[in-house]
Design a protein around this motif. Structure first.
Motif, mmCIF file in Angstrom:
data_model
loop_
_atom_site.group_PDB
_atom_site.id
_atom_site.type_symbol
_atom_site.label_atom_id
_atom_site.label_comp_id
_atom_site.label_asym_id
_atom_site.label_seq_id
_atom_site.Cartn_x
_atom_site.Cartn_y
_atom_site.Cartn_z
ATOM 1 N N LYS A 63 5.025 -10.359 2.270
ATOM 2 C CA LYS A 63 5.751 -10.357 0.999
ATOM 3 C C LYS A 63 6.906 -9.365 0.988
ATOM 4 C CE LYS A 63 1.925 -11.938 -1.790
ATOM 5 N NZ LYS A 63 1.262 -11.844 -3.077
ATOM 6 N N LYS A 64 7.451 -9.080 2.145
ATOM 7 C CA LYS A 64 8.488 -8.053 2.255
ATOM 8 C C LYS A 64 9.667 -8.300 1.327
ATOM 9 C CE LYS A 64 10.612 -10.190 6.265
ATOM 10 N NZ LYS A 64 10.797 -10.082 7.681
ATOM 11 N N ASP A 65 10.029 -9.554 1.128
ATOM 12 C CA ASP A 65 11.189 -9.856 0.286
ATOM 13 C C ASP A 65 10.908 -9.667 -1.202
ATOM 14 O OD1 ASP A 65 12.775 -10.495 2.491
ATOM 15 O OD2 ASP A 65 11.974 -12.536 2.556
ATOM 16 N N GLU A 66 9.644 -9.628 -1.581
ATOM 17 C CA GLU A 66 9.270 -9.487 -2.990
ATOM 18 C C GLU A 66 9.029 -8.027 -3.388
ATOM 19 O OE1 GLU A 66 5.869 -12.009 -3.764
ATOM 20 O OE2 GLU A 66 6.623 -13.487 -2.326
ATOM 21 N N ALA A 73 4.577 3.265 -3.601
ATOM 22 C CA ALA A 73 3.902 2.783 -4.812
ATOM 23 C C ALA A 73 3.237 1.437 -4.546
ATOM 24 C CB ALA A 73 4.894 2.670 -5.956
ATOM 25 N N PHE A 74 3.951 0.544 -3.846
ATOM 26 C CA PHE A 74 3.363 -0.744 -3.507
ATOM 27 C C PHE A 74 2.116 -0.556 -2.651
ATOM 28 C CE2 PHE A 74 2.740 -3.872 -0.178
ATOM 29 C CZ PHE A 74 2.409 -4.982 -0.941
ATOM 30 N N LEU A 75 2.230 0.285 -1.611
ATOM 31 C CA LEU A 75 1.113 0.469 -0.687
ATOM 32 C C LEU A 75 -0.119 1.046 -1.391
ATOM 33 C CD1 LEU A 75 3.084 1.815 2.407
ATOM 34 C CD2 LEU A 75 2.071 -0.463 2.128
ATOM 35 N N TYR A 76 0.072 2.065 -2.225
ATOM 36 C CA TYR A 76 -1.058 2.671 -2.922
ATOM 37 C C TYR A 76 -1.651 1.725 -3.961
ATOM 38 C CZ TYR A 76 -0.588 7.181 -0.678
ATOM 39 O OH TYR A 76 -0.563 8.182 0.252
ATOM 40 N N THR A 77 -0.792 1.019 -4.684
ATOM 41 C CA THR A 77 -1.289 0.075 -5.693
ATOM 42 C C THR A 77 -2.056 -1.064 -5.034
ATOM 43 O OG1 THR A 77 0.551 0.600 -7.154
ATOM 44 C CG2 THR A 77 -0.613 -1.464 -7.582
ATOM 45 N N ALA A 78 -1.505 -1.600 -3.958
ATOM 46 C CA ALA A 78 -2.177 -2.687 -3.242
ATOM 47 C C ALA A 78 -3.511 -2.206 -2.678
ATOM 48 C CB ALA A 78 -1.278 -3.218 -2.122
ATOM 49 N N SER A 79 -3.540 -0.982 -2.138
ATOM 50 C CA SER A 79 -4.791 -0.430 -1.610
ATOM 51 C C SER A 79 -5.817 -0.262 -2.719
ATOM 52 C CB SER A 79 -4.549 0.933 -0.952
ATOM 53 O OG SER A 79 -3.734 0.804 0.167
ATOM 54 N N ARG A 80 -5.388 0.338 -3.831
ATOM 55 C CA ARG A 80 -6.304 0.564 -4.945
ATOM 56 C C ARG A 80 -6.881 -0.759 -5.444
ATOM 57 N NH1 ARG A 80 -3.276 1.786 -9.690
ATOM 58 N NH2 ARG A 80 -3.556 -0.409 -10.035
ATOM 59 N N ASN A 81 -6.031 -1.757 -5.615
ATOM 60 C CA ASN A 81 -6.507 -3.049 -6.112
ATOM 61 C C ASN A 81 -7.489 -3.696 -5.153
ATOM 62 O OD1 ASN A 81 -4.970 -2.741 -8.406
ATOM 63 N ND2 ASN A 81 -3.286 -4.018 -7.664
ATOM 64 N N ARG A 82 -7.206 -3.626 -3.863
ATOM 65 C CA ARG A 82 -8.123 -4.203 -2.874
ATOM 66 C C ARG A 82 -9.458 -3.458 -2.876
ATOM 67 N NH1 ARG A 82 -4.926 -7.653 -1.425
ATOM 68 N NH2 ARG A 82 -3.546 -8.084 0.268
ATOM 69 N N ILE A 83 -9.396 -2.149 -2.993
ATOM 70 C CA ILE A 83 -10.620 -1.339 -3.025
ATOM 71 C C ILE A 83 -11.442 -1.683 -4.262
ATOM 72 C CG2 ILE A 83 -11.497 1.017 -3.335
ATOM 73 C CD1 ILE A 83 -9.071 1.917 -1.550
ATOM 74 N N LEU A 84 -10.791 -1.762 -5.415
ATOM 75 C CA LEU A 84 -11.518 -2.087 -6.647
ATOM 76 C C LEU A 84 -12.134 -3.484 -6.583
ATOM 77 C CD1 LEU A 84 -9.128 -0.539 -9.324
ATOM 78 C CD2 LEU A 84 -11.313 0.372 -8.506
#
Length: 186
Positions: A63-66, A73-84
């Protein structure tokens, strides 16, 4: 490559979006360890933490273009969401395992899916009973629902015991034929 080392995260993201795979590698090198430690702290499982981080970087690639700066921020948010999501899934698995264990320890207990099947089966049986001819249905219900003997039924209805036996047998045959599809399915 040395130029990439001094680039900001936003510059690396833009370079990656324009096709520079080394920029992706630099983002990966900068954040993999941090995301891994963060995931380990929340999950308490090294392998699952590695999987989460790998999924996040796969999503970054796909999703690099998005993705908009800041990339952190993207990396931490994506990690947090996957963990949750993973923790929620693990809780569901744990609850299901506890239910299965309880059922195994208490043979009389059933799981919700078994209860649904049993209710459906009971409805099918009742519909089958209701579709019997009235006199046969009455005899069958006295036998199976009120637990009366053939002799008691014959006295109550003023018919022979042999007629009662034949009617119950015929009712069972009819019900077995109607429920054959259900038995085949399950």
């Amino acid at each position: 490559m040395s130029q990439l080392l001094v680039m900001s995260d936003d510059e690396l993201l833009e370079a990656f979006k324009s096709g520079d795979q080394q920029a992706y590698r630099q983002i990966y090198d900068r954040y993999w360890q941090l995301l891994y430690r963060h995931s380990c702290n929340m999950l308490r499982n090294n392998e699952e933490a590695k999987d989460v981080v790998q999924e996040v970087f796969t999503t970054l690639w796909m999703k690099k273009d998005e993705i908009n700066p800041p990339v952190a921020a993207f990396l931490y948010t994506a990690s947090r969401n996957r963990i949750l999501n993973l923790l929620k899934h693990l809780k569901i698995e744990e609850k299901y395992a506890e239910e299965r264990k309880a059922v195994l320890e208490n043979p009389g207990m059933t799981l919700p899916d078994q209860q649904v099947i049993e209710r459906d089966f009971e409805r099918l049986i009742e519909a089958g009973i209701q579709s019997l001819p009235p006199k046969m249905r009455r005899i069958f219900e006295l036998s199976r629902k009120e637990f009366k003997t053939h002799q008691e039924i014959s006295e109550e209805l003023n018919i022979s015991s042999l007629t009662v036996k034949r009617q119950v047998s015929n009712a069972l045959t009819i019900l077995k034929n109607k429920l054959h599809i259900f038995f085949t399915f399950f």
